[in-house]
Design a protein around this motif. Structure first.
Motif, PDB file in Angstrom:
ATOM      1  N   HIS A 169     -26.890 -10.943  12.798  1.00  0.00           N
ATOM      2  CA  HIS A 169     -25.824 -11.591  12.025  1.00  0.00           C
ATOM      3  C   HIS A 169     -25.670 -13.030  12.503  1.00  0.00           C
ATOM      4  CE1 HIS A 169     -24.763  -7.732  10.289  1.00  0.00           C
ATOM      5  NE2 HIS A 169     -24.822  -7.220  11.510  1.00  0.00           N
ATOM      6  N   PRO A 170     -26.595 -13.900  12.099  1.00  0.00           N
ATOM      7  CA  PRO A 170     -26.577 -15.282  12.583  1.00  0.00           C
ATOM      8  C   PRO A 170     -25.347 -16.047  12.104  1.00  0.00           C
ATOM      9  CG  PRO A 170     -28.139 -15.040  10.781  1.00  0.00           C
ATOM     10  CD  PRO A 170     -27.691 -13.650  11.140  1.00  0.00           C
ATOM     11  N   PRO A 171     -24.921 -17.035  12.859  1.00  0.00           N
ATOM     12  CA  PRO A 171     -23.737 -17.812  12.486  1.00  0.00           C
ATOM     13  C   PRO A 171     -23.816 -18.425  11.099  1.00  0.00           C
ATOM     14  CG  PRO A 171     -24.301 -18.237  14.769  1.00  0.00           C
ATOM     15  CD  PRO A 171     -25.424 -17.405  14.207  1.00  0.00           C
ATOM     16  N   ARG A 172     -25.007 -18.825  10.646  1.00  0.00           N
ATOM     17  CA  ARG A 172     -25.126 -19.519   9.360  1.00  0.00           C
ATOM     18  C   ARG A 172     -24.593 -18.693   8.196  1.00  0.00           C
ATOM     19  NH1 ARG A 172     -30.336 -18.137  10.868  1.00  0.00           N
ATOM     20  NH2 ARG A 172     -31.419 -16.641   9.507  1.00  0.00           N
ATOM     21  N   ALA A 192     -21.475 -16.307  20.608  1.00  0.00           N
ATOM     22  CA  ALA A 192     -22.905 -16.595  20.419  1.00  0.00           C
ATOM     23  C   ALA A 192     -23.603 -16.547  21.766  1.00  0.00           C
ATOM     24  CB  ALA A 192     -23.102 -17.976  19.782  1.00  0.00           C
ATOM     25  N   GLY A 193     -24.831 -16.020  21.762  1.00  0.00           N
ATOM     26  CA  GLY A 193     -25.598 -15.989  22.995  1.00  0.00           C
ATOM     27  C   GLY A 193     -25.120 -14.970  24.003  1.00  0.00           C
ATOM     28  N   GLU A 194     -24.526 -13.873  23.524  1.00  0.00           N
ATOM     29  CA  GLU A 194     -24.222 -12.736  24.404  1.00  0.00           C
ATOM     30  C   GLU A 194     -25.406 -11.774  24.310  1.00  0.00           C
ATOM     31  OE1 GLU A 194     -20.886  -9.197  25.027  1.00  0.00           O
ATOM     32  OE2 GLU A 194     -21.042 -10.208  23.091  1.00  0.00           O
ATOM     33  N   GLU A 195     -25.573 -11.122  23.164  1.00  0.00           N
ATOM     34  CA  GLU A 195     -26.787 -10.344  22.885  1.00  0.00           C
ATOM     35  C   GLU A 195     -27.751 -11.142  22.015  1.00  0.00           C
ATOM     36  OE1 GLU A 195     -25.957  -5.646  23.229  1.00  0.00           O
ATOM     37  OE2 GLU A 195     -25.623  -6.501  21.257  1.00  0.00           O
ATOM     38  N   GLY A 196     -27.227 -12.032  21.201  1.00  0.00           N
ATOM     39  CA  GLY A 196     -28.063 -12.840  20.322  1.00  0.00           C
ATOM     40  C   GLY A 196     -28.776 -13.946  21.086  1.00  0.00           C
ATOM     41  N   PRO A 197     -29.775 -14.562  20.476  1.00  0.00           N
ATOM     42  CA  PRO A 197     -30.617 -15.563  21.146  1.00  0.00           C
ATOM     43  C   PRO A 197     -29.925 -16.916  21.274  1.00  0.00           C
ATOM     44  CG  PRO A 197     -31.249 -15.381  18.848  1.00  0.00           C
ATOM     45  CD  PRO A 197     -30.212 -14.304  19.085  1.00  0.00           C
ATOM     46  N   PRO A 198     -30.491 -17.806  22.094  1.00  0.00           N
ATOM     47  CA  PRO A 198     -29.941 -19.161  22.209  1.00  0.00           C
ATOM     48  C   PRO A 198     -29.835 -19.881  20.865  1.00  0.00           C
ATOM     49  CG  PRO A 198     -31.532 -18.764  23.949  1.00  0.00           C
ATOM     50  CD  PRO A 198     -31.612 -17.589  23.033  1.00  0.00           C
ATOM     51  N   ALA A 199     -30.723 -19.554  19.933  1.00  0.00           N
ATOM     52  CA  ALA A 199     -30.686 -20.195  18.619  1.00  0.00           C
ATOM     53  C   ALA A 199     -29.358 -19.961  17.913  1.00  0.00           C
ATOM     54  CB  ALA A 199     -31.834 -19.685  17.750  1.00  0.00           C
ATOM     55  N   TYR A 200     -28.697 -18.848  18.207  1.00  0.00           N
ATOM     56  CA  TYR A 200     -27.391 -18.584  17.602  1.00  0.00           C
ATOM     57  C   TYR A 200     -26.342 -19.572  18.131  1.00  0.00           C
ATOM     58  CZ  TYR A 200     -28.675 -14.081  15.411  1.00  0.00           C
ATOM     59  OH  TYR A 200     -29.219 -13.091  14.627  1.00  0.00           O
ATOM     60  N   ILE A 201     -26.490 -19.991  19.378  1.00  0.00           N
ATOM     61  CA  ILE A 201     -25.577 -20.986  19.925  1.00  0.00           C
ATOM     62  C   ILE A 201     -25.773 -22.315  19.194  1.00  0.00           C
ATOM     63  CG2 ILE A 201     -24.917 -22.268  21.989  1.00  0.00           C
ATOM     64  CD1 ILE A 201     -25.916 -19.881  23.666  1.00  0.00           C
ATOM     65  N   ARG A 212     -15.962 -24.526  20.939  1.00  0.00           N
ATOM     66  CA  ARG A 212     -16.236 -23.746  22.143  1.00  0.00           C
ATOM     67  C   ARG A 212     -17.200 -22.641  21.775  1.00  0.00           C
ATOM     68  NH1 ARG A 212     -10.171 -23.084  23.640  1.00  0.00           N
ATOM     69  NH2 ARG A 212     -10.412 -20.985  22.776  1.00  0.00           N
ATOM     70  N   ILE A 213     -17.994 -22.222  22.751  1.00  0.00           N
ATOM     71  CA  ILE A 213     -18.884 -21.076  22.581  1.00  0.00           C
ATOM     72  C   ILE A 213     -18.328 -19.921  23.404  1.00  0.00           C
ATOM     73  CG2 ILE A 213     -21.167 -20.138  23.075  1.00  0.00           C
ATOM     74  CD1 ILE A 213     -21.224 -22.050  20.739  1.00  0.00           C
ATOM     75  N   ASP A 214     -18.084 -18.807  22.735  1.00  0.00           N
ATOM     76  CA  ASP A 214     -17.622 -17.602  23.431  1.00  0.00           C
ATOM     77  C   ASP A 214     -18.838 -16.831  23.938  1.00  0.00           C
ATOM     78  OD1 ASP A 214     -14.875 -18.111  22.979  1.00  0.00           O
ATOM     79  OD2 ASP A 214     -15.144 -17.484  20.898  1.00  0.00           O
ATOM     80  N   HIS A 215     -18.855 -16.571  25.210  1.00  0.00           N
ATOM     81  CA  HIS A 215     -19.997 -16.045  25.966  1.00  0.00           C
ATOM     82  C   HIS A 215     -20.991 -17.180  26.221  1.00  0.00           C
ATOM     83  CE1 HIS A 215     -18.704 -11.916  26.134  1.00  0.00           C
ATOM     84  NE2 HIS A 215     -18.628 -11.834  24.824  1.00  0.00           N
ATOM     85  N   GLY A 216     -22.051 -17.289  25.430  1.00  0.00           N
ATOM     86  CA  GLY A 216     -23.038 -18.353  25.643  1.00  0.00           C
ATOM     87  C   GLY A 216     -23.967 -18.118  26.801  1.00  0.00           C
ATOM     88  N   ALA A 248     -25.370  -6.884  29.710  1.00  0.00           N
ATOM     89  CA  ALA A 248     -25.956  -8.213  29.544  1.00  0.00           C
ATOM     90  C   ALA A 248     -26.564  -8.684  30.861  1.00  0.00           C
ATOM     91  CB  ALA A 248     -24.903  -9.206  29.061  1.00  0.00           C
ATOM     92  N   VAL A 249     -25.964  -8.249  31.980  1.00  0.00           N
ATOM     93  CA  VAL A 249     -26.553  -8.413  33.307  1.00  0.00           C
ATOM     94  C   VAL A 249     -26.459  -7.066  34.002  1.00  0.00           C
ATOM     95  CG1 VAL A 249     -25.991 -10.865  33.473  1.00  0.00           C
ATOM     96  CG2 VAL A 249     -24.377  -9.186  34.374  1.00  0.00           C
TER      97      VAL A 249
END
Length: 333
Positions: A169-172, A192-201, A212-216, A248-249
């Protein structure tokens, strides 16, 4: 830890403790599939984000009335204040309530009653941020934004966010909704960037225009993105205990928080869904201090970052006062 701090990543539905869940279930005639609070608390164990969300949405069934939401928010503010939170920017998920017949006004007015007295009773100032569920349609998000119009502005909803299942579910997908929110003068954040890739950020920044980015967390996989976040001073609202609970970790000692701070990123520490993930804001500070060996100055840096990143542009005097409290704080021991 009672170090003064702002909490910028907190889902109010995620503060539903088992005891309150059973109390509200009895009040509202909702049958929970658990024998008692101990059995329910045992269910607060997750394999990934989706397994958490399944329980999270199941328990929302007990929230029915304005009084339920008021009690939920008041309980959070009491716990947060005891752990040093001086300002909280609180997420809520209206689609998850509207879909089961609970109107927007019931949620917002119930939460608002508790938040209105939050500073007088608990010493915590607040802002309210409405999140869209990213695994629902963009059309549903736009309808939700329209339904929220009577509650926008001072004292109620000041911003929009994007949460729930990230992968696929990309941000776009939510470009038009965020453009409409921006036109209304609302602040914008997104998970963005919790489970999704950096591209989502990157999409959240470039397509949604978030502040702001939540998680990231996964920004560290992309050096160019890290350099951009540092250059533009984009805050990240990290949630360490949540990252461990949702895998995630693997363990907190492996959390990249120190590397992120060393890189110059504007990191903050928050609790996400504290009833489910094992701790509130101060508990997260204590946990990273112990697991990562953070110095007092590093802890102070995280607290400073939280107030710098807060949506307090309309009250810079308040922000300055909170920052002064951080500098004046004396660590024990």
């Amino acid at each position: 830890m009672s170090l003064p701090k702002a909490e910028l990543h907190l889902h109010i539905e995620g503060t539903l403790e088992p005891e309150l869940a059973f109390e509200l279930a009895a009040r509202n005639g909702v049958a929970l599939p658990y024998a008692d609070t101990d059995e329910l608390r045992e269910a607060y164990r997750f394999e990934d984000l989706q397994s958490f969300l399944n329980l999270y949405y199941e328990l929302m069934a007990v929230l029915r009335t304005e009084s339920d939401f008021e009690e939920l928010a008041d309980a959070y503010l009491a716990r947060a204040a005891a752990q040093g939170v001086r300002h909280a920017e609180i997420f809520f998920d209206p689609q998850a309530h509207i879909s089961r017949g609970v109107e927007m006004g019931t949620v917002v007015e119930g939460l608002g009653r508790a938040l209105d007295r939050g500073e007088a009773v608990h010493g915590v100032s607040t802002r309210l941020i409405m999140c869209f569920l990213r695994d629902e349609s963009a059309e549903s998000a736009m309808e939700t934004l329209e339904a929220a119009k009577p509650y926008l502005g001072a004292g109620r909803i000041v911003g929009v966010g994007l949460d729930s299942a990230e992968v696929g579910h990309p941000p776009r997908k939510f470009r038009e909704v965020y453009e409409a929110a921006a036109a209304m003068g609302l602040r914008r954040v997104a998970h963005a960037g919790e489970e999704g890739p950096p591209a989502y950020i990157v999409e959240a920044l470039d397509v949604l225009g978030v502040e702001r980015i939540d998680h990231g967390l996964r920004c560290m996989e992309d050096p160019e993105l890290v350099a951009r976040l540092v250059r533009d001073r984009v805050p990240l609202t990290l949630c360490p205990l949540s990252n461990v609970r949702l895998r995630a970790v693997d363990v907190l000692a492996e959390h990249p928080l120190v590397a992120m701070l060393d890189a110059g990123l504007v990191c903050t520490v928050n609790s996400d869904d504290p009833a489910y993930f094992g701790g509130y804001a101060g508990d997260n500070f204590d946990a990273v201090r112990e697991a990562l060996g953070l110095s007092r100055e590093r802890l102070r840096e995280l607290a400073r970052n939280s107030f710098v990143a807060a949506f307090l542009d309309d009250d810079e005097e308040r922000r300055a006062r909170y920052l002064a409290e951080v500098e004046a704080y004396e660590f024990g021991g």
